[in-house]
Design a protein around this motif. Structure first.
Motif, PDB file in Angstrom:
ATOM      1  N   GLN A  61     -45.947 -24.751 -31.725  1.00  0.00           N
ATOM      2  CA  GLN A  61     -44.675 -24.914 -32.431  1.00  0.00           C
ATOM      3  C   GLN A  61     -44.545 -23.768 -33.436  1.00  0.00           C
ATOM      4  O   GLN A  61     -45.245 -23.709 -34.441  1.00  0.00           O
ATOM      5  CB  GLN A  61     -44.629 -26.262 -33.165  1.00  0.00           C
ATOM      6  CG  GLN A  61     -44.494 -27.456 -32.225  1.00  0.00           C
ATOM      7  CD  GLN A  61     -44.584 -28.766 -32.985  1.00  0.00           C
ATOM      8  OE1 GLN A  61     -45.675 -29.224 -33.311  1.00  0.00           O
ATOM      9  NE2 GLN A  61     -43.441 -29.371 -33.274  1.00  0.00           N
ATOM     10  N   ARG A  62     -43.654 -22.831 -33.115  1.00  0.00           N
ATOM     11  CA  ARG A  62     -43.392 -21.685 -33.985  1.00  0.00           C
ATOM     12  C   ARG A  62     -42.389 -22.091 -35.062  1.00  0.00           C
ATOM     13  O   ARG A  62     -41.743 -23.139 -34.953  1.00  0.00           O
ATOM     14  CB  ARG A  62     -42.847 -20.528 -33.148  1.00  0.00           C
ATOM     15  CG  ARG A  62     -43.711 -20.162 -31.956  1.00  0.00           C
ATOM     16  CD  ARG A  62     -42.970 -19.251 -30.998  1.00  0.00           C
ATOM     17  NE  ARG A  62     -43.715 -19.033 -29.757  1.00  0.00           N
ATOM     18  CZ  ARG A  62     -43.676 -19.839 -28.704  1.00  0.00           C
ATOM     19  NH1 ARG A  62     -42.891 -20.939 -28.738  1.00  0.00           N
ATOM     20  NH2 ARG A  62     -44.388 -19.574 -27.628  1.00  0.00           N
ATOM     21  N   PRO A  63     -42.194 -21.248 -36.078  1.00  0.00           N
ATOM     22  CA  PRO A  63     -41.209 -21.578 -37.112  1.00  0.00           C
ATOM     23  C   PRO A  63     -39.829 -21.899 -36.551  1.00  0.00           C
ATOM     24  O   PRO A  63     -39.187 -22.867 -36.975  1.00  0.00           O
ATOM     25  CB  PRO A  63     -41.200 -20.326 -37.990  1.00  0.00           C
ATOM     26  CG  PRO A  63     -42.602 -19.806 -37.890  1.00  0.00           C
ATOM     27  CD  PRO A  63     -42.993 -20.056 -36.462  1.00  0.00           C
ATOM     28  N   ARG A  64     -39.377 -21.127 -35.567  1.00  0.00           N
ATOM     29  CA  ARG A  64     -38.035 -21.392 -35.026  1.00  0.00           C
ATOM     30  C   ARG A  64     -38.001 -22.711 -34.250  1.00  0.00           C
ATOM     31  O   ARG A  64     -36.969 -23.377 -34.191  1.00  0.00           O
ATOM     32  CB  ARG A  64     -37.564 -20.238 -34.143  1.00  0.00           C
ATOM     33  CG  ARG A  64     -38.306 -20.086 -32.837  1.00  0.00           C
ATOM     34  CD  ARG A  64     -37.657 -19.018 -31.954  1.00  0.00           C
ATOM     35  NE  ARG A  64     -38.406 -18.806 -30.711  1.00  0.00           N
ATOM     36  CZ  ARG A  64     -38.219 -19.518 -29.607  1.00  0.00           C
ATOM     37  NH1 ARG A  64     -37.307 -20.467 -29.578  1.00  0.00           N
ATOM     38  NH2 ARG A  64     -38.934 -19.266 -28.527  1.00  0.00           N
ATOM     39  N   ASP A  65     -39.129 -23.077 -33.635  1.00  0.00           N
ATOM     40  CA  ASP A  65     -39.189 -24.352 -32.919  1.00  0.00           C
ATOM     41  C   ASP A  65     -39.083 -25.523 -33.888  1.00  0.00           C
ATOM     42  O   ASP A  65     -38.408 -26.521 -33.610  1.00  0.00           O
ATOM     43  CB  ASP A  65     -40.499 -24.463 -32.135  1.00  0.00           C
ATOM     44  CG  ASP A  65     -40.670 -23.366 -31.101  1.00  0.00           C
ATOM     45  OD1 ASP A  65     -39.663 -22.990 -30.468  1.00  0.00           O
ATOM     46  OD2 ASP A  65     -41.804 -22.882 -30.943  1.00  0.00           O
ATOM     47  N   LEU A  66     -39.757 -25.407 -35.008  1.00  0.00           N
ATOM     48  CA  LEU A  66     -39.705 -26.461 -36.013  1.00  0.00           C
ATOM     49  C   LEU A  66     -38.289 -26.626 -36.556  1.00  0.00           C
ATOM     50  O   LEU A  66     -37.784 -27.741 -36.704  1.00  0.00           O
ATOM     51  CB  LEU A  66     -40.680 -26.144 -37.152  1.00  0.00           C
ATOM     52  CG  LEU A  66     -42.164 -26.153 -36.755  1.00  0.00           C
ATOM     53  CD1 LEU A  66     -43.015 -25.539 -37.864  1.00  0.00           C
ATOM     54  CD2 LEU A  66     -42.638 -27.567 -36.451  1.00  0.00           C
TER      55      LEU A  66
END
Length: 531
Positions: free
Chosen positions: A430-435
């Motif tokens: 989970q990358r920052p943009r996914d979060l």
């Protein structure tokens, strides 16, 4: 057009708490959540057949200690808690030396710390026994708190109250050095301090480390049986049982303000709900003031203050399904639900220094969860559902860097548990943009509603002059983690917003609103032009 006494924007746990409190008071409540799932950052999912992963928050000492959430009787709405055999472990080095371990039995924790430090740990626990409830009352109430500090003063006396104030202002590194002679006990504080985005040498980190360590000693780090989503589901059932209407897939685009008062909200679906009494916003402060409110309703000085609003550091999280438990080298680590990994006390300072200086750490400090160890329902017998997360520097949130840091997360775990990678049957990053895509409040993967550092806490949260849930618009209340007291699953931000709305419509509501308007006029009046 629909009409309700109160409209709650956002169905995170704070929004659900606000909805329940207002519905308990007999108000008609309409909650509007943008995504298709209630819970915000309290959610879980099956990421691999038979394996349940908590997507955001996972362990809940603040929930267990929160008088707000305890009062809602979530157990009566289906919530059950589980505990790992040990609360947390912090192996200092990957050489197999025993880890520092926090057990729910304080005597067992102290015994493992050895002579001297064990006795010091028990004294710290006794201090918490004496003042912990008053500390929580001080933290979990509207700013400025009154009853909690007065109770602390009564219990400690003036001289010891001053010493307590100094103690709570200590950086976590200095706090550990003053309390303990050896590293294991110091790590129990320092690792817990790492749950916030405050460097271990900065004021404020000590109180976070102390608070989480003592809550862990008193309540453990419990997890909802079946996944974090079960906590959100219990909150939703509690709010619905009180009469609140809960709607998903309803993204609020704007708030109507007439005569200085919030009167309605408009959704992207075309739905409009008029608010007779209040609008509670469980959204990040910048989104409320910049996106949802008309520009004319936001004073220019407040807009300028928001330019200095600071998010905490971006998060990168890796979720694993493991065919067997993690093969830890360090004794004691296998039974811990939470593991602090990758840095000793000095390493934590170096890691935080790299983050604050804009450097992607070569060896990240990890917060790791062994979820099947804590709750056997999370995966098939003999397996493990696990995750770990760490942080990037502010302003660094691109996918390539996040993926590189995720690889380093795997490397750190492998160093402490050789053979770990061979046991992974499924991995998801989970990358920052996914979060942020999953929860719009998690801007660039910031998970606490804004930095927890002292310059954006208390009366400074979210900006100077707005240290309470009331806003510059009459009838509009900020009930998210961007409001005091900030991040964590404690429900207090939503509770305070609901209580403020109820008070504004009580016997003295008119006086409260007039006094607040006068104060805000002084705070946000444009400065006179220079002569």
């Amino acid at each position: 057009m629909e009409i309700a006494d109160a409209v709650v924007i956002g169905g995170g746990h704070h929004g659900l708490v606000a909805a329940a409190v207002l519905a308990d008071a007999g108000w008609d409540v309409c909650l509007l959540e943008a995504t298709d799932v209630l819970g915000g950052a309290v959610r879980s999912a099956e990421l691999h057949p038979g394996f349940t992963a908590d997507l955001f928050s996972a362990f809940y000492p603040l929930t267990a200690g929160s008088p707000v959430l305890r009062a809602l009787d979530l157990g009566g709405h289906g919530l059950r808690w589980a505990h790992a055999p040990a609360v947390l472990a912090h192996p200092a080095h990957p050489d197999g030396a025993p880890a520092a371990v926090l057990h729910r039995d304080r005597e067992r924790t102290a015994a493992a710390l050895g002579p001297g430090d064990g006795e010091a740990w028990l004294r710290l626990c006794a201090q918490w026994d004496a003042i912990g409830d008053a500390v929580l009352r001080s933290l979990f109430t509207a700013f400025p708190p009154v009853r909690g500090p007065l109770e602390l003063l009564r219990r400690t006396g003036t001289a010891d109250a001053l010493r307590l104030a100094r103690f709570l202002a200590l950086p976590v590194r200095r706090m550990g050095e003053e309390l303990f002679a050896r590293e294991p006990a110091r790590l129990l504080l320092a690792g817990n301090g790492g749950h916030a985005d405050i460097p271990p040498d900065a004021p404020g980190s000590g109180v976070f480390g102390w608070l989480l360590a003592m809550l862990g000693q008193q309540h453990g780090f419990p997890v909802p049986v079946g996944g974090a989503g079960e906590l959100a589901a219990a909150l939703a059932r509690r709010a619905a049982a009180a009469g609140a209407e809960l709607h998903t897939g309803e993204r609020v685009e704007r708030i109507d303000v007439r005569g200085g008062r919030a009167v309605a909200v408009h959704c992207a679906t075309g739905r409009t709900v008029r608010a007779r009494r209040a609008v509670i916003a469980d959204v990040a402060a910048p989104a409320l003031y910049r996106d949802l409110l008309p520009a004319a309703a936001v004073p220019s000085r407040l807009r300028a203050d928001l330019e200095r609003f600071v998010w905490e550091t971006p998060t990168v999280k890796v979720n694993w399904a493991l065919r067997e438990p993690i093969p830890w080298r360090n004794p004691g680590t296998a039974g811990a639900g939470t593991v602090h990994l990758g840095a000793d006390a000095r390493g934590l300072v170096r890691w935080a220094g790299e983050i604050e200086s804009g450097t992607v750490p070569a060896t990240p400090f990890l917060l790791l969860g062994q979820m099947t160890t804590a709750d056997a329902s999370r995966s098939p017998a003999g397996t493990e559902s696990a995750w770990a997360y760490t942080h990037l520097p502010r302003g660094v949130a691109d996918d390539r860097t996040a993926d590189g840091l995720a690889e380093r997360i795997d490397e750190v775990v492998e160093a402490f548990a050789p053979g770990f990678r061979d046991r992974v049957v499924h991995r998801m990053v989970q990358r920052p943009r996914d979060l942020q895509a999953a929860d719009p409040n998690l801007v660039d993967g910031a998970v606490g509603g804004g930095t927890a550092q002292l310059y954006q806490q208390l009366v400074f949260r979210p900006v100077p002059g707005l240290g309470r849930s009331e806003t510059v618009v009459d009838g509009l209340y900020l009930g998210s983690a961007s409001a005091h007291p900030g991040g964590g699953v404690h429900g207090v931000c939503g509770w305070l917003a609901a209580r403020a709305a109820l008070a504004d419509h009580g016997l003295l509501g008119g006086l409260r609103r007039r006094a607040r308007s006068a104060a805000l006029e002084l705070i946000y009046r444009d400065p006179p032009p220079p002569r």
